[in-house]
Design a protein around this motif. Structure first.
Motif, PDB file in Angstrom:
ATOM      1  N   LYS A   1       0.849  -1.198   0.000  1.00  0.00           N
ATOM      2  CA  LYS A   1       0.000   0.000   0.000  1.00  0.00           C
ATOM      3  C   LYS A   1       0.876   1.236   0.000  1.00  0.00           C
ATOM      4  O   LYS A   1       1.666   1.438   0.915  1.00  0.00           O
TER       5      LYS A   1
ATOM      6  N   THR B   1       3.343  -0.135   5.009  1.00  0.00           N
ATOM      7  CA  THR B   1       1.922   0.074   4.761  1.00  0.00           C
ATOM      8  C   THR B   1       1.516   1.482   5.191  1.00  0.00           C
ATOM      9  O   THR B   1       1.885   1.943   6.270  1.00  0.00           O
TER      10      THR B   1
ATOM     11  N   LEU C   1      -2.041   4.104   5.364  1.00  0.00           N
ATOM     12  CA  LEU C   1      -3.497   4.062   5.362  1.00  0.00           C
ATOM     13  C   LEU C   1      -4.079   5.470   5.544  1.00  0.00           C
ATOM     14  O   LEU C   1      -3.416   6.348   6.094  1.00  0.00           O
ATOM     15  N   THR C   2      -5.293   5.636   5.103  1.00  0.00           N
ATOM     16  CA  THR C   2      -6.155   6.785   5.403  1.00  0.00           C
ATOM     17  C   THR C   2      -5.482   8.165   5.278  1.00  0.00           C
ATOM     18  O   THR C   2      -5.448   8.928   6.224  1.00  0.00           O
TER      19      THR C   2
ATOM     20  N   MET D   1      -1.753   7.462   8.253  1.00  0.00           N
ATOM     21  CA  MET D   1      -1.225   6.520   9.229  1.00  0.00           C
ATOM     22  C   MET D   1      -0.244   5.604   8.522  1.00  0.00           C
ATOM     23  O   MET D   1      -0.468   5.194   7.386  1.00  0.00           O
TER      24      MET D   1
ATOM     25  N   PHE E   1      -3.907   6.661  15.054  1.00  0.00           N
ATOM     26  CA  PHE E   1      -4.491   6.397  13.737  1.00  0.00           C
ATOM     27  C   PHE E   1      -5.720   7.278  13.541  1.00  0.00           C
ATOM     28  O   PHE E   1      -6.059   8.070  14.417  1.00  0.00           O
ATOM     29  N   ALA E   2      -6.341   7.159  12.369  1.00  0.00           N
ATOM     30  CA  ALA E   2      -7.565   7.898  12.034  1.00  0.00           C
ATOM     31  C   ALA E   2      -7.383   9.410  12.144  1.00  0.00           C
ATOM     32  O   ALA E   2      -8.172  10.098  12.778  1.00  0.00           O
TER      33      ALA E   2
ATOM     34  N   ASP F   1      -9.180   4.392   0.027  1.00  0.00           N
ATOM     35  CA  ASP F   1      -9.019   5.545   0.923  1.00  0.00           C
ATOM     36  C   ASP F   1      -8.807   6.869   0.191  1.00  0.00           C
ATOM     37  O   ASP F   1      -7.843   7.590   0.462  1.00  0.00           O
TER      38      ASP F   1
END
Lengths: 175, 431
Positions: B179, B200, B202-203, B216, B246-247, B423
């Protein structure tokens, strides 16, 4: 010189022919009846030795390195507690080992919620090990949410596998 | 969905832009026919770039679902001079309601000048006449900006074409997924990787200036919220938190990042001031509290919690006070994100083994479900609060892609990406 070369070529040709298997097997004489001959071949199958005590392989064999959860839940089942108890026994025997517990989810949830749920699952496993005497200083936790499935398919069986807390030995094991 | 024509007498009292206007409040779309000939030019290079820009504008407007660019082959008049009135009768015959005439001039010093006029064919008036100068490699941004001008003039709302999407580019098998952080124009053009894929990510989410991304990453020892500066490429861990963070999302003024922190397996919502680096805990419950999103005025925060026993949407004031649940429909709710207009909250809902993108008012009422599939999740708003993008896995085992849908529930489309993608986060209008 020339004749030497020719004879060498001929020799190579002959040896090439010699290595070719015969078109037909030579007739074998019929086995002679008589007393049974003793063969040195070992009887039965080879069986593996048990893993070396204190190795990761032993941990995985004795205890199992993964416990599983119901959908959208972090409660430990009876099976999960049994596995974690065996993990604790092993960890209490090999006190120089350190572990990383990663919490995982199936794909049927939103990414951030699953990161939180995975953290909760890893923590549930950790807390149970601590309650059985494993020092918290030896345990780290991480959540992968739904990012690290062990079964890439999308069906009930795969989802059940992917909802887990995995205990990895990160140091101190016999290699 | 229809075009509103003001009566000639009323037009005196109305601002000029109101004469030809699309009513975008209705759910059923009847797109406005618009003629956009290739921009004229005196030389082949000018005509070539002029054709590219016109094609980009046509594609943008068509994709919005609010316009129907007419086939250039149907055009009767072929203007060579855009500084005279078009022959409106020729455009009325082919049923064009609006006409965009453009011209491109290459100048010295590797500059080009673009001029364009937007005409109301029925009213026979000019709605816009603008010119701008730039370098030729900027032709795509110019096309997006012209699209925004047309959209704004004919719908009364700000456009969203001169924007970018940051997203996660995915590759490899599900059990060993790579990712990478990636960015592209809103139409999928110019996709660029921002990270290598070694770790990796994310978001990702944009800052209000579109110069920074918060996301993240597993690049740090403890997975953490990072900041990425788009201009410099610099990445940094945000804060020194005692656990996984996170988030993340920026506050509307860009001075703070709100996120979740895990302590003892429990996720709570925290906010961090980017200047002072001071952090403040906003929720304190043994439940999962995550996916926080600020209201556009910064006064309130919507977030996801399972404190009531299942994942639902909750509202609180920016200081963490006044927490109350707002989602009461059937099913589980998560990933809320506040509209830039402030009037709606988009969310992900799971019900009966399907996932949906929906919207509700901040009070929690007037819920509308816009999409359904095996796995739809993670909505993001266009800067005008009119269009949503989200991640869709259409069926089990199918790779995720980015899709978009109009707030009315119409105009569902896949956004082109180089491979699997998830995402998405929509940038503000680029300055």
């Amino acid at each position: 010189m020339k004749s030497a070369f020719v004879s060498l070529t001929a020799l190579l040709f002959i040896s090439a022919c010699a290595s070719t298997p015969p078109a037909e097997p030579a007739p074998q004489p019929a086995p002679e009846p008589g007393p049974t001959r003793h063969t040195p071949t070992p009887s039965g199958h080879m069986t593996p030795l048990p893993p070396v005590p204190g190795s990761i392989a032993e941990f995985q064999k004795m205890a199992g390195d993964r416990v599983y959860f119901a959908y959208n839940a972090a409660q430990l089942s009876h099976e999960a507690r049994a596995v974690l108890s065996k993990q604790a026994q092993w960890l209490n025997r090999y006190r120089n080992t350190r572990i990383l517990i990663d919490g995982n989810c199936d794909e049927r949830g939103t990414r951030e919620y699953n990161l939180a749920l995975g953290a909760r699952r890893a923590s549930a496993a950790r807390d149970y090990l601590v309650s059985l005497g494993v020092s918290p200083s030896r345990i780290s936790t991480i959540s992968y949410g739904k990012e690290r499935p062990i079964d890439g398919r999308s069906n009930e069986r795969a989802w059940a596998k992917n909802r887990n807390a995995h205990t990895g030995i990160v140091s101190g094991a016999v290699s | 969905m229809r075009i509103i024509f003001a009566l000639a007498l009323m037009a005196i009292a109305l601002p000029a832009w109101a004469r030809l206007e699309i009513d975008i409040s209705k759910g059923h779309l009847d797109p406005m026919p618009i003629a956009i000939p290739d921009f004229v030019g005196a030389s082949d290079p000018e005509r070539q770039v002029g054709a590219q820009i016109a094609e980009l504008v046509r594609a943008n407007l068509e994709r919005s679902g609010l316009f129907r660019p007419l086939d250039p082959a149907s055009f009767i008049e072929h203007q060579s001079n855009i500084n005279v009135q078009p022959r409106f009768a020729d455009w009325r015959i082919i049923k064009a309601d609006a006409l965009l005439s453009g011209r491109l001039v290459m100048e010295s010093d590797n500059r080009m000048r673009i001029e364009f006029r937007l005409w109301d064919v029925l009213d026979q008036t000019q709605l816009v006449g603008l010119q701008l100068a730039t370098t030729p490699e900027n032709w795509r941004r110019i096309g997006n900006k012209i699209s925004d001008v047309i959209y704004q003039k004919l719908t009364g709302e700000t456009g969203y074409f001169d924007t970018r999407i940051v997203f996660t580019a995915e590759s490899g098998p599900k059990t060993d997924r790579v990712k990478r952080l990636a960015i592209m124009d809103q139409d999928g053009a110019n996709p660029t990787f921002l990270t290598s894929g070694k770790y990796t990510v994310l978001t990702p989410r944009f800052s209000p200036t579109a110069q920074q991304i918060t996301y993240m990453s597993y690049a740090s020892r403890t997975p953490s919220v990072f900041l990425f500066n788009i201009e410099t490429g610099r990445q940094e861990v945000l804060g020194d938190f005692p656990g996984m963070t996170f988030a993340p999302r920026f506050s509307p003024d860009g001075t703070k990042v709100i996120m979740s922190l895990v302590q003892g397996g429990n996720s709570d919502v925290w906010v961090m001031d980017l200047r002072t680096r001071q952090r403040q805990r906003l929720t304190n419950s043994p439940a999962i509290d995550t996916s926080p999103s600020f209201s556009p005025d910064g006064s309130r925060i919507v977030f996801n919690s399972d404190r009531g026993g299942s994942p639902q949407l909750y509202m609180m004031n920016a200081d963490g006070s006044g927490i109350h649940r707002i989602s009461f429909g059937k099913g589980n709710y998560s990933a809320p994100v506040w509209s830039p207009r402030g009037d709606l909250i988009a969310f992900t809902k799971s019900l009966n083994r399907k996932f949906h993108i929906g919207v509700m008012r901040p009070e929690g009422d007037v819920e509308r479900i816009l999409t359904t599939s095996y796995l739809d999740e993670g909505p993001t708003w266009s800067p005008n609060g009119r269009v949503l993008m989200f991640t869709r896995e259409p069926r089990p085992g199918a790779g995720p892609h980015i899709w978009s849908i109009d707030l009315t529930g119409a105009n569902l489309r896949q956004v082109p990406t180089p491979g699997d993608a998830s995402d998405p986060a929509w940038s503000p209008l680029i300055q």
